[in-house]
Enzyme design. Sequence first.
Site, PDB file in Angstrom:
ATOM      1  N   THR A   1       5.702  -3.716  -8.939  1.00 47.49           N
ATOM      2  CA  THR A   1       6.736  -3.882  -9.954  1.00 47.49           C
ATOM      3  C   THR A   1       6.147  -4.616 -11.148  1.00 47.49           C
ATOM      4  O   THR A   1       5.385  -5.576 -10.988  1.00 47.49           O
ATOM      5  CB  THR A   1       7.957  -4.642  -9.388  1.00 47.49           C
ATOM      6  OG1 THR A   1       8.947  -4.791 -10.425  1.00 47.49           O
ATOM      7  CG2 THR A   1       7.582  -6.017  -8.864  1.00 47.49           C
TER       8      THR A   1
ATOM      9  N   HIS B   1       6.077 -12.869   6.215  1.00 47.25           N
ATOM     10  CA  HIS B   1       5.204 -13.751   6.981  1.00 47.25           C
ATOM     11  C   HIS B   1       5.243 -13.442   8.490  1.00 47.25           C
ATOM     12  O   HIS B   1       4.398 -13.922   9.251  1.00 47.25           O
ATOM     13  CB  HIS B   1       5.614 -15.207   6.748  1.00 47.25           C
ATOM     14  CG  HIS B   1       4.471 -16.172   6.802  1.00 47.25           C
ATOM     15  ND1 HIS B   1       3.268 -15.890   7.403  1.00 47.25           N
ATOM     16  CD2 HIS B   1       4.357 -17.456   6.345  1.00 47.25           C
ATOM     17  CE1 HIS B   1       2.462 -16.934   7.301  1.00 47.25           C
ATOM     18  NE2 HIS B   1       3.093 -17.898   6.673  1.00 47.25           N
TER      19      HIS B   1
END
Length: 420
Positions: free
Chosen positions: A338, A391
């Site tokens: 992006t 994560h």
Amino acid sequence: MKEIRVPELAESITEGTIAQWLVKKGDKVEKGDPVVELETDKVNVEVNSDHAGVLTEILSEEGDDVEVGDIIGKVDENAEAGEAPSEEKEKPQEETKQKEAPAKKEEKQEEPATETSNNTQDVVASPAARKRARELNIDLGSIRANDPLGRIRPEDVEAAAKGESEKKAEKSAKKEAPKQQEKTEFDKPVERVKMSRRRQTIANRLVEVQHESAMLTTFNEVDLTAVMKLRSERKEKFLEKHGVKLGFMSFFTKAAIGALKEFPYLNAEIQGKELVLKKFYDIGIAVSAEEGLVVPVVRDADKLDFAGVEREIGNLAEKARENKLGLNDLQGGTFTITNGGTFGSMLSTPILNAPQVAILGMHNIQKRPMVMPDDSIEVRPMMYLALSYDHRIVDGKDAVKFLVRIKQLLEDPYDLLLEG
């Protein structure tokens, strides 16, 4: 009378919102003509008429939410453009007959009568029921008979009319509710704008991602001196040879693919108790459209050269601006890029595009004084990079090293361009 129904759209799409009617009531339509534009969670689709005739009824207005299978309009195959439905054309003649017959005689003639419904099956109804249906503008074909023999009686028509009235009242109440809230919640003027279906979906998914993933963002900065020099050297020959401009996105896309090959867990997703490591590189490129952010996908970007990547990104961006993206353009994707720098963003933390586990954020290019290896100071075109990652799959060490690898590839881009 033929029905216009909301068709099957896609496996994951079961409802939508009427964006606009492409024809007006009374217009003539041909079989296959687009008659209404439907806004779904992902793209806008045109609904075509399965029949030729005149659009005589619009049952769902612009802004109404509809589901697959809902009847949203009706087409009269026997009418001419601008004419009333065939049932209404017969009304004066039948009313005259009713007036000529004595009231008592009408009561005695409670014999079954046949009338063609919108689904071409015969509808059995009493003359009084037919008359009441015309008065209330109710289609006999849509009325359920309670008679054991299947004959529609006046009370069935009244019940159907009451149901329609309750639906209209409910819609009206929903529209009035915001106006009442506006009067009571605020002392100063406000404007309420209904969220589009796509905006609602984007909002829900962004919240879901943050609830369902352990999202973390790491940052770095890249010196784009070499990229800008290379673009300046090659842009004219590149355009002449390929018919497309050499932009920044192809460099970042190729650098991301190079880093993904070295760190495959950033090109994965979680499915239940398994990690799916993808051996292909379908890169999503976030594009700002009128209805909100969309992420069309460049398929097999690793197999395209720089010109192919630039051409594909340009085509997808144009389709997004013109609201012509198809479901296939948006489905899938293994990693997303992006570019907030297009709007002047200096730094941001992009949100994951689930079920992907990583997204790269580009930002504005700014000239800043940088200390060089020999301790001299030079003004360099610098960009902050942000990598958000899940994560649960990606360790911090791998995320940092991944972003460093992208930085290295961009700061020495000649091999990247030559190798493609």
